[in-house]
Design a protein around this motif. Structure first.
Motif, PDB file in Angstrom:
ATOM      1  N   ASP A 186      50.766 -52.046  79.629  1.00 15.80           N
ATOM      2  CA  ASP A 186      49.382 -51.741  79.226  1.00 15.80           C
ATOM      3  C   ASP A 186      48.527 -51.264  80.385  1.00 15.80           C
ATOM      4  N   TYR A 187      48.859 -51.662  81.612  1.00 17.94           N
ATOM      5  CA  TYR A 187      48.008 -51.349  82.757  1.00 17.94           C
ATOM      6  C   TYR A 187      48.464 -50.112  83.518  1.00 17.94           C
ATOM      7  N   TYR A 188      49.486 -49.438  82.990  1.00 16.86           N
ATOM      8  CA  TYR A 188      50.087 -48.335  83.705  1.00 16.86           C
ATOM      9  C   TYR A 188      49.758 -46.987  83.066  1.00 16.86           C
ATOM     10  N   ALA A 189      49.416 -46.016  83.911  1.00 17.55           N
ATOM     11  CA  ALA A 189      49.437 -44.625  83.465  1.00 17.55           C
ATOM     12  C   ALA A 189      50.889 -44.190  83.393  1.00 17.55           C
ATOM     13  N   ILE A 190      51.224 -43.478  82.333  1.00 20.04           N
ATOM     14  CA  ILE A 190      52.593 -43.000  82.138  1.00 20.04           C
ATOM     15  C   ILE A 190      52.593 -41.479  82.169  1.00 20.04           C
ATOM     16  N   GLY A 191      53.457 -40.947  82.988  1.00 21.40           N
ATOM     17  CA  GLY A 191      53.570 -39.497  83.097  1.00 21.40           C
ATOM     18  C   GLY A 191      54.931 -39.001  82.652  1.00 21.40           C
ATOM     19  N   TRP A 192      54.952 -37.803  82.127  1.00 23.32           N
ATOM     20  CA  TRP A 192      56.205 -37.089  81.860  1.00 23.32           C
ATOM     21  C   TRP A 192      56.335 -35.980  82.891  1.00 23.32           C
ATOM     22  N   PHE A 193      57.481 -35.906  83.499  1.00 23.27           N
ATOM     23  CA  PHE A 193      57.790 -34.896  84.496  1.00 23.27           C
ATOM     24  C   PHE A 193      59.079 -34.207  84.059  1.00 23.27           C
ATOM     25  N   ARG A 194      59.316 -33.037  84.606  1.00 21.65           N
ATOM     26  CA  ARG A 194      60.574 -32.350  84.302  1.00 21.65           C
ATOM     27  C   ARG A 194      61.043 -31.589  85.529  1.00 21.65           C
ATOM     28  N   GLN A 195      62.341 -31.416  85.583  1.00 23.52           N
ATOM     29  CA  GLN A 195      62.931 -30.649  86.670  1.00 23.52           C
ATOM     30  C   GLN A 195      64.040 -29.783  86.121  1.00 23.52           C
ATOM     31  N   ALA A 196      63.864 -28.483  86.281  1.00 21.09           N
ATOM     32  CA  ALA A 196      64.877 -27.515  85.872  1.00 21.09           C
ATOM     33  C   ALA A 196      65.786 -27.209  87.048  1.00 21.09           C
ATOM     34  N   PRO A 197      66.995 -26.747  86.785  1.00 19.17           N
ATOM     35  CA  PRO A 197      67.921 -26.434  87.882  1.00 19.17           C
ATOM     36  C   PRO A 197      67.320 -25.442  88.863  1.00 19.17           C
ATOM     37  N   GLY A 198      67.374 -25.776  90.131  1.00 14.04           N
ATOM     38  CA  GLY A 198      66.877 -24.889  91.159  1.00 14.04           C
ATOM     39  C   GLY A 198      65.373 -24.850  91.298  1.00 14.04           C
ATOM     40  N   LYS A 199      64.677 -25.699  90.554  1.00 19.30           N
ATOM     41  CA  LYS A 199      63.219 -25.710  90.615  1.00 19.30           C
ATOM     42  C   LYS A 199      62.713 -27.085  91.039  1.00 19.30           C
ATOM     43  N   GLU A 200      61.490 -27.096  91.518  1.00 14.75           N
ATOM     44  CA  GLU A 200      60.877 -28.359  91.890  1.00 14.75           C
ATOM     45  C   GLU A 200      60.449 -29.133  90.633  1.00 14.75           C
ATOM     46  N   ARG A 201      60.388 -30.427  90.796  1.00 13.34           N
ATOM     47  CA  ARG A 201      59.897 -31.250  89.700  1.00 13.34           C
ATOM     48  C   ARG A 201      58.427 -30.940  89.442  1.00 13.34           C
ATOM     49  N   GLU A 202      58.042 -30.888  88.173  1.00 13.21           N
ATOM     50  CA  GLU A 202      56.652 -30.630  87.832  1.00 13.21           C
ATOM     51  C   GLU A 202      56.148 -31.660  86.833  1.00 13.21           C
ATOM     52  N   GLY A 203      54.876 -31.940  86.922  1.00 13.19           N
ATOM     53  CA  GLY A 203      54.247 -32.834  85.961  1.00 13.19           C
ATOM     54  C   GLY A 203      53.998 -32.103  84.656  1.00 13.19           C
ATOM     55  N   VAL A 204      54.318 -32.743  83.571  1.00 13.70           N
ATOM     56  CA  VAL A 204      54.150 -32.150  82.249  1.00 13.70           C
ATOM     57  C   VAL A 204      52.928 -32.739  81.540  1.00 13.70           C
ATOM     58  N   SER A 205      52.815 -34.058  81.568  1.00 16.11           N
ATOM     59  CA  SER A 205      51.733 -34.709  80.841  1.00 16.11           C
ATOM     60  C   SER A 205      51.500 -36.084  81.427  1.00 16.11           C
ATOM     61  N   CYS A 206      50.303 -36.606  81.193  1.00 16.32           N
ATOM     62  CA  CYS A 206      49.974 -37.945  81.659  1.00 16.32           C
ATOM     63  C   CYS A 206      49.046 -38.595  80.645  1.00 16.32           C
ATOM     64  N   ILE A 207      49.266 -39.876  80.405  1.00 19.47           N
ATOM     65  CA  ILE A 207      48.409 -40.619  79.489  1.00 19.47           C
ATOM     66  C   ILE A 207      47.971 -41.907  80.171  1.00 19.47           C
TER      67      ILE A 207
END
Length: 121
Positions: free
Chosen positions: A30-51
């Motif tokens: 309950d006290y945590y922000a949760i983020g979705w991240f993704r990483q495609a082959p050969g690319k840097e990880r990127e943030g997708v969404s945060c709640i």
């Protein structure tokens, strides 16, 4: 300690939909922000969404706005990412991550193991 487990990835055709789940255990999320991240082959990880913990703040990266929807059910300690209108560029390993507070950061405290999303015809 917080353990995160993603599920729901798979192979889908362009234009299709998937719903990812991130189940938290070991502590009250309950006290945590949760983020979705993704990483495609050969690319840097990127943030997708945060709640934020109370779902009062939700953010998306520009490329998924209007197509992805993040939500959370604190009673189930689970966060969801509904992905519609999937494009080949969405192919990546998707991770959920958590940190205490309202905001996500690149440096999150806890990470799941990831789930593969492949968009292909």
């Amino acid at each position: 300690q917080l353990q995160l487990v993603e599920s729901g990835g798979g192979l889908v055709q362009p234009g299709g939909s998937l719903r990812l789940s991130c189940a938290a255990s070991g502590n009250n999320a309950d006290y945590y922000a949760i983020g979705w991240f993704r990483q495609a082959p050969g690319k840097e990880r990127e943030g997708v969404s945060c709640i934020s913990p109370g779902s009062t703040r939700i953010d998306y990266t520009d490329s998924v706005k209007g197509r992805f929807t993040v939500s959370r059910d604190n009673a189930k300690n689970t966060v969801y990412l509904q992905m519609n209108g999937l494009e080949t560029e969405d192919t990546a390993v998707y991770y959920c991550a958590a940190r205490i507070g309202e905001y996500c950061r690149a440096e999150m405290a806890y990470w799941g193991q990831g789930t593969q999303v492949t968009v292909s015809s």
